[in-house]
Design a protein around this motif. Structure first.
Motif, mmCIF file in Angstrom:
data_model
loop_
_atom_site.group_PDB
_atom_site.id
_atom_site.type_symbol
_atom_site.label_atom_id
_atom_site.label_comp_id
_atom_site.label_asym_id
_atom_site.label_seq_id
_atom_site.Cartn_x
_atom_site.Cartn_y
_atom_site.Cartn_z
ATOM 1 N N ASP A 233 -4.709 1.709 -3.533
ATOM 2 C CA ASP A 233 -4.277 2.074 -2.052
ATOM 3 C C ASP A 233 -4.735 2.354 -1.488
ATOM 4 N N ASP B 10 2.886 -0.281 -9.855
ATOM 5 C CA ASP B 10 1.338 -0.398 -9.571
ATOM 6 C C ASP B 10 0.755 -1.928 -10.666
ATOM 7 N N ALA C 103 0.866 -1.182 -0.067
ATOM 8 C CA ALA C 103 0.363 0.070 -0.188
ATOM 9 C C ALA C 103 0.780 1.419 0.077
ATOM 10 N N GLU C 104 2.047 1.393 1.416
ATOM 11 C CA GLU C 104 3.114 2.729 0.393
ATOM 12 C C GLU C 104 3.678 2.700 -0.670
#
Length: 164
Positions: free
Chosen positions: A41, A100, A32-33
């Motif tokens: 996210d 991503d 997520a970071e």
């Protein structure tokens, strides 16, 4: 612990998914970071919350059966976590969309392991007549599948297009 009965296998696999979820939770925070896409996210943060809910549910089931979460690591998840860390967090990917896309691929590998284990646990609980356990585990399985589907939607709607 020697596994001699379906109940023994059931307890072993409950301990396995608790360990697996613990490991997946830690790397999901890092994923997520590292995520650039705001939808990704958000989905990963929701994933962390879902993993925590699953861990709580499994710990509760284990307690009802006079068992505790295992101290050791689920070796299968340990390998998936190493891969996620290496490929999505530590690797040198210069394009945010490509990173991503890699994050989604790695997260879904971990999710698919959890789906397999939760599915087996539901079947074991049903066979053993543990209907309350089966309902709880089915809810965990459903949330995990929904999270996986949501990540696929983010990938096809946004991330893969940006990565291409």
């Amino acid at each position: 612990m020697t596994i001699a009965t379906l109940r023994d296998l059931y307890i072993d696999q409950l301990q396995d998914i608790h360990s697996a979820d613990s490991q997946a939770r830690a790397v999901t925070v890092k994923l997520a970071e590292a995520a650039e896409n705001p939808h990704l996210d958000s989905a990963l943060h929701a994933g962390v919350e879902g993993i925590e809910r699953g861990m709580e549910a499994v710990a509760s089931i284990l307690a009802r059966h006079d068992a505790a979460p295992r101290k050791g690591h689920c070796e299968a998840m340990a390998g998936l976590v190493r891969e996620a860390q290496h490929h999505a967090v530590d690797s040198d990917i210069s394009d945010a969309g490509v990173r991503d896309a890699m994050i989604i691929a790695q997260y879904q590998r971990m999710t698919h392991y959890a789906i397999a284990v939760y599915g087996s646990l539901v079947a074991f609980a049903q066979r053993l007549g543990y209907e309350d356990d089966a309902a709880t585990l089915e809810a965990c399985l459903s949330r995990t599948r929904d999270g996986d589907k949501h990540l696929s939607e983010i990938a096809t709607r946004d991330v893969n297009r940006q990565a291409a």
